[in-house]
Write a protein that holds these residues in place. Structure first.
Motif, short mmCIF file in Angstrom:
data_model
loop_
_atom_site.label_atom_id
_atom_site.label_comp_id
_atom_site.label_asym_id
_atom_site.label_seq_id
_atom_site.Cartn_x
_atom_site.Cartn_y
_atom_site.Cartn_z
N HIS A 30 -69.04 19.75 54.68
CA HIS A 30 -69.36 19.84 56.10
C HIS A 30 -69.37 21.32 56.47
CE1 HIS A 30 -69.01 15.55 56.58
NE2 HIS A 30 -67.80 15.58 56.08
N CYS A 33 -68.08 22.88 60.19
CA CYS A 33 -66.70 22.98 60.68
C CYS A 33 -65.73 22.81 59.53
CB CYS A 33 -66.45 21.90 61.75
SG CYS A 33 -64.83 22.00 62.51
N LYS A 36 -60.42 19.54 59.07
CA LYS A 36 -60.34 18.27 58.34
C LYS A 36 -58.97 17.64 58.55
CE LYS A 36 -64.32 19.19 56.38
NZ LYS A 36 -64.42 19.55 54.97
N TRP A 69 -63.74 14.81 59.07
CA TRP A 69 -64.24 15.87 59.96
C TRP A 69 -63.80 15.56 61.38
CZ3 TRP A 69 -67.20 15.72 64.32
CH2 TRP A 69 -67.74 16.92 64.77
#
Length: 541
Positions: A30, A33, A36, A69
């Motif tokens: 991801h 961003c 996590k 995420w």
């Protein structure tokens, strides 16, 4: 094994517990961003299946590799699907299928806790990943993706309430849909009659189940040449490292490439999805393996630098396959690659023709077809040769049967009654698999003549030990082969998969009731390939 789907479960953020940050893995999956969270299995149904006991240990790592995420926007984020493979201690396998989407966090206290632990600025909305998941005992990858996406549309993205509660659909999937019998198909229309899901199970005279599209596999590998060379590495039991930033690509190629080995089977470790930090612990293992490595570009460079002599490196994001320098070529590789390229050319031509005709509609707004798939197939000499091979082994009698099949699909009114792209993918799968299996039929047509079956007199009264005694006359077999095949066959005859193949044959000779299904199919195809072309095979009568 009686169920089509063993378990349905949901993986996501446990709102009853304090959120925890996932920090041990960062592979760039991801890129938008770095925030996590550690996910949890929130629920699962049914409680337990006896033939496939529920085992949630670290299951979340396969569902959300790299963690959940969490962020302030879900713009342009469509649901993402991936599958994974779990190998149990006894060697049996089961498959996980995961659809991940972003869900808005509605609990204010949970929202604040997440923002605090991730050091995020407070915002009006917070979105967190959530996963809808299945576990099956067979690799119904495409089928489960279709079902999960339909469930998502019905109960997550659809603003209108569904006809029935979600429990009704899940009960139907888990308890009322059995595993499809050999040679049968099952149409699931509970989630929409307009676009039903079709579950298929090959018959005993067909190649084993393959529910991934080889068109995608060939594309990810970078073409037919790379496909054949990777399959050669697999047959010679080299160590295979598949690397990608996309976990679904890893399982897709792992499942697709192992389906091309008929009648042989991969006997060793196969793990289709591991984070780079975990996978590195297995790179130096002294045994053959297939390992899928989740890695970004920087980590890929590290994997590549550490390659050993007998390792094959496959970068699925950049369509690169690097095989060992001393690897022998696959028998008749130039001809095989040419055939596969010809099949792919036909496939691409059909796709182009379909895209051109898709805008042409009939009076009832149904797509019309200007050029049929069969016309394109019949004009291709390579596919015609594949058709002759399939005819010999009993798959069908002639190209006219395909024409008849196509007419049934279109119907007497000439309108389409089956998804055209699905039919096209199935034909490509069959053509490539039959092309590759045909070379094994040619090479090993007389293999049974070279199998050494020891009896008490031959063994001096001692029990036969396959670890110390040969059960296949390799020297005599190789002396009957063309020189161009020898380098490959000398190495291949020493592999574990070939030894298991011969062992299965010896067992079947002693007890015909325990004959391995793949071996039986291979022997039947060898027998049928020896029949004259105009003799109808018993299996297709």
């Amino acid at each position: 094994m009686t169920r089509f789907i063993d378990y349905f479960f949901i993986c996501g953020l446990n709102e009853r517990e304090k959120p925890r940050v996932y920090t041990s893995y960062d592979d760039g999956v991801h890129n938008d961003c770095d925030s996590k969270l550690i996910p949890s299995v929130l629920c699962h149904y049914p409680r337990n299946v006896p033939e496939n006991p529920w085992n949630p240990a670290e299951l979340w790592k396969f569902c959300s590799p790299g963690g959940l995420w969490a962020g302030q926007s879900s713009t342009n984020q469509k649901p993402r699907f991936h599958s994974f493979l779990i190998t149990r201690e006894d060697g049996s396998r089961c498959y996980g299928h995961v659809l991940t989407f972003r869900e808005r966090c509605v609990d204010r206290s949970v929202k604040q806790a997440v923002e605090s632990i991730l050091s995020m600025q407070p915002t009006k909305q917070l979105f967190v990943d959530k996963c809808l998941c299945f576990i099956t005992q067979q690799a119904y990858i495409n089928t489960c993706e279709q079902i999960l996406r339909k469930l998502y549309v019905l109960f997550v993205s659809n603003t209108a309430p569904p006809v029935l509660p979600v429990e009704s659909y899940l009960y139907n999937l888990l308890y009322e849909i059995p595993l499809v019998n050999e040679g049968s198909s099952l149409k699931l229309s509970c989630m929409g009659h307009d676009d039903p899901v079709v579950v298929q199970q090959p018959s005993s005279s067909e190649l084993p189940l393959l529910d991934v599209y080889l068109s995608r596999v060939v594309h990810l590998l970078g073409g037919a040449r790379n496909l054949v060379n990777l399959m050669t590495s697999l047959l010679l039991e080299h160590q295979i490292l598949l690397v990608s930033e996309d976990c679904h690509k890893l399982t897709l190629v792992g499942e697709g490439i192992t389906s091309l080995m008929f009648p042989f089977q991969w006997q060793h470790t196969i793990v289709t999805m591991l984070p780079y930090e975990v996978a590195t612990h297995f790179f130096d293992a002294p045994v053959p393996y297939i390992i899928g490595v989740l890695a970004n570009q920087n980590k890929k460079g590290l994997v590549r630098q550490a390659l050993e002599v007998n390792q094959c490196y496959v970068d699925l994001d950049n369509h690169i396959v690097e095989w060992p320098e001393e690897q022998p070529t696959f028998p008749n590789d130039v001809e095989i690659i040419e055939k596969i390229n010809s099949i792919i050319k036909v496939y691409n031509k059909e796709v182009k023709a379909s895209s051109m005709t898709s805008s042409v509609t009939s009076l009832d707004n149904q797509p019309t077809m200007e050029a049929t798939d069969v016309d394109l197939l019949k004009s291709n000499e390579t596919v015609e040769r594949v058709a002759n091979i399939a005819h010999k082994v009993g798959a069908f009698q002639s190209m006219d049967e395909i024409n008849s099949l196509h007419a049934n699909i279109l119907g007497s009114d000439g309108k389409q009654h089956m998804n055209e792209s699905l039919l096209r993918e199935h034909k490509l799968n069959a053509s490539i698999r039959e092309t590759l299996s045909s070379i094994f039929i040619v090479i090993f047509a007389q293999y049974d003549k070279f199998v050494i079956q020891y009896n008490e007199d031959m063994a001096g009264g001692e029990e036969f030990n396959p670890e110390t005694q040969n059960n296949f006359d390799k020297i005599s077999f190789l002396s009957d082969q063309p020189e161009s095949r020898l380098r490959f066959l000398i190495s291949f005859l020493d592999t574990q998969m070939f030894a298991s193949f011969v062992d299965n044959f010896i067992v079947s000779c002693n007890n015909i009731h325990v004959k391995d299904p793949l071996l039986k199919l291979f022997d039947d195809r060898i027998d049928q390939s020896k029949l004259p072309i105009d003799v109808k095979s018993p299996s297709s009568a």
